[in-house]
Design a protein around this motif. Sequence first.
Motif, PDB file in Angstrom:
ATOM      1  N   CYS A  91       0.860  -1.192   0.000  1.00  0.00           N
ATOM      2  CA  CYS A  91       0.000   0.000   0.000  1.00  0.00           C
ATOM      3  C   CYS A  91       0.899   1.245   0.000  1.00  0.00           C
ATOM      4  O   CYS A  91       1.842   1.327   0.782  1.00  0.00           O
ATOM      5  CB  CYS A  91      -0.908  -0.013   1.234  1.00  0.00           C
ATOM      6  SG  CYS A  91      -1.638   1.608   1.598  1.00  0.00           S
TER       7      CYS A  91
ATOM      8  N   CYS B 260       0.341   3.141   3.835  1.00  0.00           N
ATOM      9  CA  CYS B 260       0.914   2.602   5.076  1.00  0.00           C
ATOM     10  C   CYS B 260       2.058   1.614   4.812  1.00  0.00           C
ATOM     11  O   CYS B 260       2.705   1.157   5.741  1.00  0.00           O
ATOM     12  CB  CYS B 260      -0.180   1.929   5.900  1.00  0.00           C
ATOM     13  SG  CYS B 260      -0.848   0.460   5.090  1.00  0.00           S
TER      14      CYS B 260
ATOM     15  N   CYS C 147      -7.256  -0.453   1.296  1.00  0.00           N
ATOM     16  CA  CYS C 147      -6.169  -1.146   1.993  1.00  0.00           C
ATOM     17  C   CYS C 147      -6.761  -1.745   3.258  1.00  0.00           C
ATOM     18  O   CYS C 147      -7.511  -1.081   3.979  1.00  0.00           O
ATOM     19  CB  CYS C 147      -5.056  -0.152   2.321  1.00  0.00           C
ATOM     20  SG  CYS C 147      -3.831  -0.819   3.455  1.00  0.00           S
TER      21      CYS C 147
ATOM     22  N   ASN D 186      -5.305  -2.476   5.904  1.00  0.00           N
ATOM     23  CA  ASN D 186      -4.669  -1.924   7.110  1.00  0.00           C
ATOM     24  C   ASN D 186      -5.090  -0.466   7.385  1.00  0.00           C
ATOM     25  O   ASN D 186      -5.622  -0.160   8.434  1.00  0.00           O
ATOM     26  CB  ASN D 186      -3.149  -2.027   6.955  1.00  0.00           C
ATOM     27  CG  ASN D 186      -2.441  -1.541   8.199  1.00  0.00           C
ATOM     28  OD1 ASN D 186      -2.749  -2.003   9.296  1.00  0.00           O
ATOM     29  ND2 ASN D 186      -1.516  -0.602   8.026  1.00  0.00           N
ATOM     30  N   CYS D 187      -4.890   0.439   6.392  1.00  0.00           N
ATOM     31  CA  CYS D 187      -5.158   1.865   6.641  1.00  0.00           C
ATOM     32  C   CYS D 187      -6.434   2.364   5.972  1.00  0.00           C
ATOM     33  O   CYS D 187      -6.828   3.509   6.177  1.00  0.00           O
ATOM     34  CB  CYS D 187      -3.957   2.714   6.222  1.00  0.00           C
ATOM     35  SG  CYS D 187      -3.742   2.783   4.422  1.00  0.00           S
TER      36      CYS D 187
HETATM   37 ZN    ZN Z   1      -2.591   0.927   3.679  1.00  0.00          ZN
END
Ligand code: ZN
Length: 191
Positions: A159, A162, A183, A185-186
């Motif tokens: 990504c 992040c 994403c 995660n973020c």
């Molecule tokens: Zn991310």
Amino acid sequence: IKQKALDAKKEVAGLEKDIRDVEGTIENKRSYIGKMKTLQSNTRKNEEYQKCIQEVEKTEAAIDELENAELELMERLETAKESLAQKIFKVQDSQKEMEEILARFDRTAETDKQLLDNLTAERADLAAAIPEDSLGEYERMTKSKGVPVIVPMDEKGHCGGCHMVVTDNARMKVLGGHETVYCDNCHRILH
Ligand SMILES: [Zn+2]
């Protein structure tokens, strides 16, 4: 530069005053000669007659000296006037230069404003072309995460926001390019 021009102006004025003073003194001495000559023609005393002649000669010599001094002062005045004219030109030049710099600043400020206006208009056009849901989401994300909220995914599947590796599923979708992928995660939008 301005101070130098003012100093030159003062010098010219000073020399002009000196010349007037010398001329005044010469004038006085001439009228003194006049008086001596009148006395000379009216007197009956030889001693007084001789003294008048001496006085006239002495005063005429003094006038000669004063006239020479006046000529010198006049020459200095000419030089000072030339120098003053040059300094005034310089002041005018530097004023013109300053005005040009200011005008340039004004033009730059105008260009910057125009650039900003253009970008704002362009953004409005682009925003108008985006479906309302996506635009709303984009603007929400902009507020919560700050720009950029749409980030590229690199060829190894990281990504761009992040830098975590995205899931294979998400990666396939990004490569497919048909849907909005977040994403894991973020939660930024990947492309
Ligand atoms: Zn991310």
